[in-house]
Motif scaffolding. Structure first.
Motif, mmCIF file in Angstrom:
data_model
loop_
_atom_site.group_PDB
_atom_site.id
_atom_site.type_symbol
_atom_site.label_atom_id
_atom_site.label_comp_id
_atom_site.label_asym_id
_atom_site.label_seq_id
_atom_site.Cartn_x
_atom_site.Cartn_y
_atom_site.Cartn_z
ATOM 1 N N ARG A 244 3.122 8.063 -0.585
ATOM 2 C CA ARG A 244 4.565 7.816 -0.714
ATOM 3 C C ARG A 244 5.364 9.107 -0.583
ATOM 4 O O ARG A 244 6.454 9.130 -0.020
ATOM 5 C CB ARG A 244 4.859 7.134 -2.051
ATOM 6 N N ARG B 258 11.471 4.490 -6.082
ATOM 7 C CA ARG B 258 11.196 3.253 -5.367
ATOM 8 C C ARG B 258 11.766 3.203 -3.963
ATOM 9 O O ARG B 258 11.649 2.188 -3.285
ATOM 10 C CB ARG B 258 11.745 2.073 -6.177
ATOM 11 N N ASP C 84 9.341 2.159 -1.189
ATOM 12 C CA ASP C 84 8.946 0.760 -1.333
ATOM 13 C C ASP C 84 10.065 -0.183 -0.883
ATOM 14 O O ASP C 84 9.798 -1.229 -0.287
ATOM 15 C CB ASP C 84 8.590 0.463 -2.797
ATOM 16 N N ILE D 249 10.080 -0.102 2.958
ATOM 17 C CA ILE D 249 8.897 -0.803 3.468
ATOM 18 C C ILE D 249 9.070 -2.308 3.300
ATOM 19 O O ILE D 249 8.735 -3.097 4.187
ATOM 20 C CB ILE D 249 7.618 -0.322 2.743
ATOM 21 N N ARG E 1 8.991 -5.004 6.326
ATOM 22 C CA ARG E 1 8.086 -6.159 6.354
ATOM 23 C C ARG E 1 8.839 -7.465 6.575
ATOM 24 O O ARG E 1 8.361 -8.346 7.294
ATOM 25 C CB ARG E 1 7.281 -6.224 5.050
ATOM 26 N N THR F 86 -0.615 -2.055 2.358
ATOM 27 C CA THR F 86 -0.538 -1.256 1.137
ATOM 28 C C THR F 86 -1.917 -0.711 0.779
ATOM 29 O O THR F 86 -2.911 -1.442 0.828
ATOM 30 C CB THR F 86 -0.021 -2.107 -0.036
ATOM 31 N N ARG G 205 -3.472 0.564 -2.370
ATOM 32 C CA ARG G 205 -3.109 0.534 -3.779
ATOM 33 C C ARG G 205 -3.285 1.900 -4.445
ATOM 34 O O ARG G 205 -4.315 2.545 -4.325
ATOM 35 C CB ARG G 205 -3.959 -0.511 -4.511
ATOM 36 N N GLY H 192 -0.342 4.631 -1.142
ATOM 37 C CA GLY H 192 0.809 4.515 -0.251
ATOM 38 C C GLY H 192 0.623 3.397 0.761
ATOM 39 O O GLY H 192 0.258 2.272 0.381
ATOM 40 N N TYR H 193 0.804 3.726 2.055
ATOM 41 C CA TYR H 193 0.771 2.690 3.090
ATOM 42 C C TYR H 193 0.052 3.207 4.326
ATOM 43 O O TYR H 193 -0.040 4.418 4.573
ATOM 44 C CB TYR H 193 2.199 2.290 3.483
#
Length: 228
Positions: free
Chosen positions: A175, A192, A195, A198, A202, A217, A219, A222-223
């Motif tokens: 992140r 946040r 997030d 993202i 999505r 994701t 967990r 990040g991504y």
């Protein structure tokens, strides 16, 4: 008009101070006193950047932001006295690129405007012209995203995040790394924000945002963008 900033602010003193500092840095400025006027000027002038108060007469800033974002990818900075995290997150979720709280530093505001524009206009050398995955195609040169040939509107922040992820499919981006694509280290941002962007991405590109196929994701980290 190049380097035109639209300031939508009903407090005359605040609008004049912001305009003064922007004009000193070479920006052209147009003022709107209410939400209706802001949308009319936005449509007619197609500004480079928008500074938007939330508590506007006639049409509130929330609705103005949503409408502007549907029409354009021009960066939007919300300037508001509302300082709760809920309002910041909501502002980002409806398409704003940054959020500053009143009272504010005019110099910092101008610095943020310039930084956001600099990142929005940046071109990364040696990037491929097209980034694609299945039916999703990102045209780096034209800064356009299509899915099954249909154009998808992205905010500058959403574009930067998607480009970073698609350039290296499978790589896990922390992140903090993604946050650095959006803001300089001197800018104060909420945890946040990545997030939120993202989540917006999505909703625009995934068939089922709750079960994404493109932006995955990782967990606790990040991504990453899905590999073929």
């Amino acid at each position: 008009m190049k380097n035109l900033v639209l300031i939508a602010e009903d407090d005359r003193r605040t609008a004049e101070i912001v305009a003064l500092y922007l004009e000193r840095e070479g920006f052209q400025v147009e003022l709107a006193r209410d939400g209706k006027q802001a949308l009319e000027l936005f449509k007619r002038l197609q500004p480079t950047f928008v500074i938007l108060d939330l508590m506007l007469p006639r049409i509130n800033g929330w609705e103005v932001c949503r409408t502007m974002r549907r029409r354009s990818t021009a960066p939007i900075l919300i300037l508001s006295a509302k300082d709760e995290e809920f309002h910041r997150v909501l502002g980002l979720s409806i398409g704003a690129d940054d959020y500053m709280v009143k009272p504010f530093s005019p110099r910092e505001l101008v610095a943020r405007v310039k930084a956001i524009l600099r990142r929005s206009n940046a071109r990364v050398e040696n990037h491929p012209v097209l980034l694609s995955h299945r039916n999703l195609v990102l045209d780096v040169e034209k800064r356009k995203l299509t899915i099954n040939g249909q154009l998808i509107s992205l905010t500058p922040s959403e574009y930067r995040l998607l480009e970073a992820l698609m350039l290296v499919p499978g790589r896990v981006f922390l992140r903090e790394e993604l946050l650095s694509r959006l803001y300089s280290q001197t800018e104060a941002v909420i945890d946040r924000v990545v997030d939120v962007h993202i989540g917006n991405l999505r909703r625009k590109i995934e068939n089922d945002p709750a079960h994404p196929e493109y932006i995955l994701t990782v967990r606790g980290l990040g991504y990453r963008f899905a590999e073929e």
